[in-house]
Scaffold this motif. Structure first.
Motif: not given
Length: 774
Positions: A689-697, A720-725, A753-762
């Motif tokens: 999706e064409n959105t920012q990381a905070d919107e995805k979260i 947390y996302y930034e730390e994982e990234h 890196a962004s995908l794995a970080s977002l996956m960790q948040v999910v």
């Protein structure tokens, strides 16, 4: 017998059923724990004491009875002693001349009852209760559950404006008696989540959330209730507890544990709920569809309810021994499912607590003893799928008659059903329950204390038994079913022991409400969907789950319903939520069971190594993402993740699941392949999706927790996302390894890196307590 002594503490402030007088109106002003009611009620105060302490030696079991003395009957309570005709057990108004009181209060241990060696001594308060009951006239009452439901006036309360329907008047009256007030209504987000899971077993999608939050009309809630009640997933959710009661499984059980095809019967149960079959039809078809005039294939299929028990395919067994086991299972399941009684306790001897003699057990047994079956049929190597009697479901049947069955292959599907022999098989009392010790021959009958079986009115077969259950004056059938439906929405029944309405069961917390609901259910055509709507439309159901320190202290179990319960989702629904919120769920209704991810070697180490189920062969593609209720259940090795979250192993009838909390449950949510795969898939979809990381979260939070995140929550997750990234950007191999989870197709996303970080948040969101709590 499968029953143990229970020491129970009964709340004093419960309503007297027979007199119809709330106990809070007739108690003293001393503390709840110590006070003696001004009016002592036999059903609510005296019988529980006698049942716990005295019935073992002076109860229904004639083989264990001492001194020819019964304390469970009216005649026994008032009779003269066998050894002293001048002495009476109870003399109304005269405790000092009543042997019952004299014995329980004796200082001489040779006279004291129960004997000191039994470790069943009465407390001082219990002795005082019995003394006061005798002083007040020693009025005997039939066990409350064996008295037909009585018409009840809807009570008036001080806050009638809170009530949405009659349920609330009854509940609020009890709250006021306990000096409690109801919670405010839950906010719309949490209420929708609760409702959606309770009615369909699935989370509300974002479109439904948005629509409901934007609807400011007075009937906004009722509109969403009606929509969910008419969803095809309503039938799936309603079927889950029924499958527990019916002990549905995909294998026969015992050591070889061969394959069986009873899934078309499961499809029928879902269909019956979706079509809103009235409960009298739902019951009659399952108990005796084959005995109805000109039975259709659908009626015959419904009788599979009786054949879901375990069956052996092991050579060398004694045929009659196992045939008796099957009839026993059907009898016990009948008793627990429809009567809410521990019938099984009377197989080997008279019931020690309830008025069910061994002879009456086998008289009921006779109804299920007419099947033309054997204890051993087929061979595990030949993969016998259905022992006779059975029916075959063809493609033509599915096209013309059984259109609700999700059948895709060409081969006919065999299903076990009921069909009685042409001749009546004599039924014997089995001495000590042993298959090879036949005693007295018995006729078709039931425990008379529950409700007499009129042979002139009811047929001497299972259809007559169904008609007996559905009689207007039957005390248990409607109460038991209504109570179990209530249990599904509030976490506990009005009678907490939903499988035991007998002497050792809990007393109802709201007896007048239970009677009112039972009669209302019958008087409105046994309409199940209407009953469910009544419950979820009530203000009682709509309350917030927030709990104050005072409420937690005064009512920790939420017996008086001054708040909504916080309940972890059943095991099947945890899987459903993970799949639905990630977009993986295949919403197909019915069909054969599926084999999702499972640790290797479990089946192989636990069975005989013979037959088609000797090895676990995992499914793939869409079959991996079916709802949890379609997971293949091998009785000897049920799905381990489901067992971890307290699912039934389907070994026998179960009408109430336990709720446990163990570290293993947290480990499942952290490590289960399905949860990890769903986290990856949802993260990939959000990345596209064409959105920012905070919107995805924020969107992930909304999908998984079914509400908007507040600023503090979002700030924490973004950090947390930034730390994982940072971690994954510095270790791309680690990121690549983490996002490999699952068989579902992988999207081509270069920013691992962004995908794995977002996956960790999910994944973290899925592991929040709120995610799997409604």
């Amino acid at each position: 017998m499968a029953f143990v002594f229970k020491r129970r503490f009964f709340l004093i402030a419960r309503w007297v059923i027979m007199a119809g007088t709330p106990l809070w109106q007739c108690t003293s002003s001393s503390s709840t724990a110590e006070r003696i009611p001004d009016v002592v009620d036999y059903n609510f105060h005296i019988r529980p004491i006698l049942s716990d302490r005295c019935f073992k030696c002076h109860g229904p079991d004639g083989n264990q009875r001492k001194a020819d003395l019964r304390l469970d009957t009216e005649q026994g309570l008032y009779k003269a002693l066998k050894d002293d005709p001048q002495a009476f057990v109870v003399i109304a108004g005269e405790p000092e001349h009543s042997e019952l009181y004299l014995r329980i209060s004796a200082s001489d241990t040779s006279m004291l009852m129960p004997p000191p060696s039994s470790n069943l001594a009465l407390t001082e308060r219990e002795v005082k209760l019995i003394r006061r009951w005798i002083s007040q006239g020693a009025k005997y009452q039939k066990h409350w559950a064996f008295i037909p439901p009585q018409p009840r006036e809807v009570p008036e309360t001080d806050h009638d404006d809170w009530a949405k329907n009659e349920i609330d008047n009854f509940v609020l009256a009890r709250m006021e008696a306990q000096d409690l007030e109801p919670n405010e209504e839950a906010d719309k987000e949490r209420l929708l989540k609760r409702l959606s899971f309770d009615v369909t077993g699935l989370p509300p999608d974002l479109a439904l959330q948005k629509k409901f939050l934007a609807d400011a009309s007075p009937d906004a809630y009722e509109k969403v209730v009606d929509a969910l009640l008419h969803s095809p997933h309503y039938g799936e959710k309603m079927a889950i507890p029924w499958l527990d009661a019916a002990r549905y499984a995909d294998s026969h059980g015992y050591q070889d544990d061969g394959y069986r095809t009873m899934w078309p019967w499961r499809d029928w149960v879902i269909h019956a709920f979706n079509e809103n079959y009235p409960f009298d039809k739902f019951l009659s078809w399952q108990l005796a569809g084959d005995l109805l005039p000109n039975p259709t294939k659908e009626m015959l299929l419904a009788t599979g309810f009786n054949r879901n028990h375990k069956i052996t395919q092991e050579g060398g067994v004694i045929d009659e021994e196992y045939r008796i086991e099957y009839v026993t299972d059907r009898t016990n399941t009948f008793g627990k499912t429809f009567l809410g009684l521990t019938f099984e306790c009377a197989k080997c001897h008279d019931h020690k607590y309830d008025p069910i003699s061994q002879k009456e057990y086998y008289s009921t047994f006779a109804f299920f003893n007419q099947l033309n079956e054997k204890g051993l049929v087929g061979d595990i190597q030949l993969a016998s799928l259905a022992d006779p009697p059975r029916m075959s479901i063809s493609n033509e049947d599915v096209k013309r008659i059984l259109t609700f069955i999700n059948k895709k292959d060409k081969d006919p599907v065999p299903v076990m059903i009921m069909k009685d022999s042409s001749k009546v098989r004599p039924t014997h009392v089995l001495v000590r329950g042993a298959y090879d010790a036949p005693g007295e021959v018995v006729d078709f009958n039931v425990p008379t204390a529950i409700y007499p079986f009129d042979t002139a009115k009811f047929g001497r077969n299972r259809l007559g038994l169904a008609q007996w259950l559905l009689s207007k004056d039957h005390p248990l059938t409607s109460r038991v079913f209504v109570n179990r439906v209530w249990q599904e929405f509030f976490g506990r029944g009005i009678v907490k022991t939903s499988g035991d309405f007998g002497m050792q069961g809990e007393l109802p917390s709201h007896p007048e409400l239970l009677d009112w609901l039972a009669l209302d259910f019958m008087n409105h055509g046994w309409d199940i969907r209407r009953l469910v709507k009544q419950i979820v439309m009530s203000a009682t159901y709509r309350q917030s789950a927030a709990v104050s320190e005072r409420k937690l202290r005064s009512d920790p179990e939420n017996i008086w319903l001054s708040r909504a319960p916080r309940l972890r989702l059943p095991s099947e629904l945890i899987k459903d939520h993970v799949l639905a919120s990630s977009g993986l769920l295949v919403r197909e209704i019915g069909g054969p069971s599926v084999k999702p991810y499972q640790p290797k070697g479990i089946w192989e180490s636990s069975t005989s190594g013979r037959g088609v189920l000797a090895y676990y062969v995992q499914d793939h593609d869409d079959k991996l993402y079916r709802r949890g209720m379609y997971n293949f259940i091998k009785r000897t090795v049920p799905p381990p993740v489901m067992l971890m979250f307290d699912a039934s192993n389907r070994d026998q009838c179960e009408v109430k699941r336990m709720r446990t909390n163990t570290p293993l449950q947290a480990l499942v949510m952290l490590n289960d392949p399905m949860v990890l795969e769903a986290s990856r898939v949802l993260a990939e979809r959000l990345m596209l999706e064409n959105t920012q990381a905070d919107e995805k979260i924020s969107k992930a939070f909304n999908l998984i927790l079914c509400r908007e995140a507040d600023e503090k929550e979002l700030a924490l997750l973004n950090k947390y996302y930034e730390e994982e990234h940072q971690t994954y950007a510095a270790a791309p191999d680690k990121a690549a390894e983490f996002i490999k989870q699952g068989e579902f197709r992988h999207e081509e996303i270069k920013d691992t890196a962004s995908l794995a970080s977002l996956m960790q948040v999910v994944h973290t969101l899925y592991n929040m307590d709120e995610a799997i709590t409604r």
